[in-house]
Design a protein around this motif. Structure first.
Motif, PDB file in Angstrom:
ATOM      1  N   PHE A   1       1.811   6.270  10.200  1.00  0.00           N
ATOM      2  CA  PHE A   1       2.976   7.146   9.992  1.00  0.00           C
ATOM      3  C   PHE A   1       4.267   6.396  10.296  1.00  0.00           C
ATOM      4  N   THR A   2       4.305   5.688  11.412  1.00  0.00           N
ATOM      5  CA  THR A   2       5.500   4.940  11.810  1.00  0.00           C
ATOM      6  C   THR A   2       5.844   3.863  10.787  1.00  0.00           C
TER       7      THR A   2
ATOM      8  N   ARG B   1       9.375   3.793   8.647  1.00  0.00           N
ATOM      9  CA  ARG B   1      10.274   2.629   8.716  1.00  0.00           C
ATOM     10  C   ARG B   1      10.567   2.084   7.320  1.00  0.00           C
ATOM     11  N   GLU B   2       9.560   2.080   6.443  1.00  0.00           N
ATOM     12  CA  GLU B   2       9.773   1.630   5.065  1.00  0.00           C
ATOM     13  C   GLU B   2      10.759   2.538   4.342  1.00  0.00           C
ATOM     14  N   ILE B   3      10.613   3.833   4.526  1.00  0.00           N
ATOM     15  CA  ILE B   3      11.502   4.797   3.870  1.00  0.00           C
ATOM     16  C   ILE B   3      12.931   4.649   4.383  1.00  0.00           C
ATOM     17  N   PHE B   4      13.080   4.496   5.678  1.00  0.00           N
ATOM     18  CA  PHE B   4      14.420   4.394   6.263  1.00  0.00           C
ATOM     19  C   PHE B   4      15.154   3.123   5.818  1.00  0.00           C
TER      20      PHE B   4
ATOM     21  N   GLU C   1      13.195  11.310  14.916  1.00  0.00           N
ATOM     22  CA  GLU C   1      14.531  11.097  15.487  1.00  0.00           C
ATOM     23  C   GLU C   1      14.631   9.717  16.126  1.00  0.00           C
ATOM     24  N   GLU C   2      13.594   9.311  16.854  1.00  0.00           N
ATOM     25  CA  GLU C   2      13.598   7.992  17.501  1.00  0.00           C
ATOM     26  C   GLU C   2      13.657   6.873  16.464  1.00  0.00           C
ATOM     27  N   LEU C   3      12.871   7.016  15.397  1.00  0.00           N
ATOM     28  CA  LEU C   3      12.849   5.975  14.366  1.00  0.00           C
ATOM     29  C   LEU C   3      14.164   5.934  13.583  1.00  0.00           C
TER      30      LEU C   3
END
Length: 372
Positions: A71-72, A76-79, A99-101
């Motif tokens: 999931f993480t 990260r790829e999307i962001f 929120e953290e990511l």
């Protein structure tokens, strides 16, 4: 100038949150703002709205609870796509990894937006487990994890945000509607009543997903009692959901098959509101109760539960009542006997601040603001 890119986190299905997002997006300057979606709802890719907006959908095929590492990695790829705003539309807390990511990725504006006041889960045991998790995460949530804290009502704000979020940082965002779409139309009223074979019946109605939250079983009990004294009365229910079969059995068991119409999903709910004489919203909880706002715009007198925020009490013929069948039956008798000016509904709702044309400009300004 490049448009401001907003990534909207929405629920796995279609409901009030998706309605809110698309209502606003339709009236925003789409050359200056671009919405994309983060969701588990694969159907959003081919939804009717896609033809209007041509948004991008980032599908989440796993959750943090199922596989946190995968999931993480996906998030990260999307962001990395370069979003200016992350708009998290929440009903209850399960965690705050997103929120953290987002903060880690340097997204300037991270909005946590509360849309509800409880958990729409019919199973009591699961509901209690989710409530306990919600309270744990709520206590642990830090105001540093987001830049903005929004809610559709003060009750919704109280549900999602703990005392660690300063009251002055919480903003109430109106769940606005295209008011003119609901303007009373006598011709449309006659057409729908003819199509449904309603004749001169006194028509009660409601709209919304057939779910634990909306409490349709209570409504059918109330109508059954009311119908004994008003045998020509009818009940219209627009919407669909996981409890449809249960409700159909309840209607059959009460011998009301000819008088309670389960109409299913309707893309033109505003037309069916015209055919009604009274609108009922017996919800167990609501972030706001947008269905009541729509009904009020069509000039309908409304009875809503005392769990619906007082924000919708902007007209004299919108009555809040506790969820007691005898109380509701009495209120129905009283409200049905009162004269009603259907023509003034739109102006009443507009004066209360629920006109989407006005509120869309407010949302544009808020998206333009830099994050703290």
């Amino acid at each position: 100038m490049k448009p401001i890119r907003v990534l909207q986190l929405v629920s796995p299905g279609f409901g009030g949150i998706e309605t809110f997002v698309f209502n606003y997006y339709r009236y925003m300057d789409q050359e200056k703002f671009r919405f994309d979606f983060l969701t588990q709802n694969q159907a959003l890719e081919g939804a009717e709205q896609y033809r209007d907006f041509e948004y991008k959908v980032h599908l989440l095929r796993t959750t943090a609870g199922q596989d946190k590492d995968l999931f993480t990695q996906r998030i990260r790829e999307i962001f990395k796509s370069g979003y200016d705003v992350l708009h998290l539309n929440n009903c209850f807390w399960t965690g705050f990894l997103l929120e953290e990511l987002a903060r880690e990725a340097g997204i300037k504006k991270v909005i946590v937006h509360s849309h509800s006041t409880f958990i729409d889960e019919p199973d009591e045991k699961k509901r209690e487990q989710l409530r306990r998790r919600h309270e744990e995460v709520k206590r642990a949530f830090s105001p540093d994890l987001a830049t903005d804290f929004w809610a559709c009502s003060q009750l919704a704000a109280d549900w999602l945000f703990g005392p660690q979020i300063p009251k002055e940082r919480i903003r109430i965002i109106k769940n606005a509607i295209a008011v003119e779409k609901y303007q009373f139309n006598a011709g449309k009223r006659e057409q729908i009543r003819h199509e449904l074979g309603l004749g001169d019946a006194l028509v009660l109605g409601t709209s919304g997903r057939l779910s634990y939250q909306k409490n349709h079983s209570f409504l059918i009990d109330v109508f059954s009692k009311f119908h004994q004294n008003h045998p020509k009365s009818k009940l219209l229910i627009t919407g669909d959901g996981e409890l449809r079969e249960d409700l159909a059995k309840q209607v059959s068991g009460s011998h009301l098959e000819k008088d309670v119409l389960l109409l299913g999903w309707k893309n033109n709910v505003e037309d069916y509101l015209q055919a009604m004489d009274l609108f009922l919203l017996p919800s167990r909880f609501e972030g706001l109760g947008i269905a009541a706002v729509e009904a009020a715009a069509s000039g309908l007198p409304c009875i809503v539960s005392d769990q619906v925020p007082k924000d919708v009490a902007f007209a004299e013929n919108i009555w809040h009542r506790p969820l007691d069948a005898a109380v509701w039956t009495c209120a129905l008798e009283q409200l049905a006997a009162q004269p009603c000016d259907r023509e003034s509904g739109c102006e009443t709702v507009r004066m209360a601040g629920y006109d989407i044309r006005q509120q869309a400009r407010v949302l544009e300004d808020l998206y333009r603001e830099s994050g703290r």
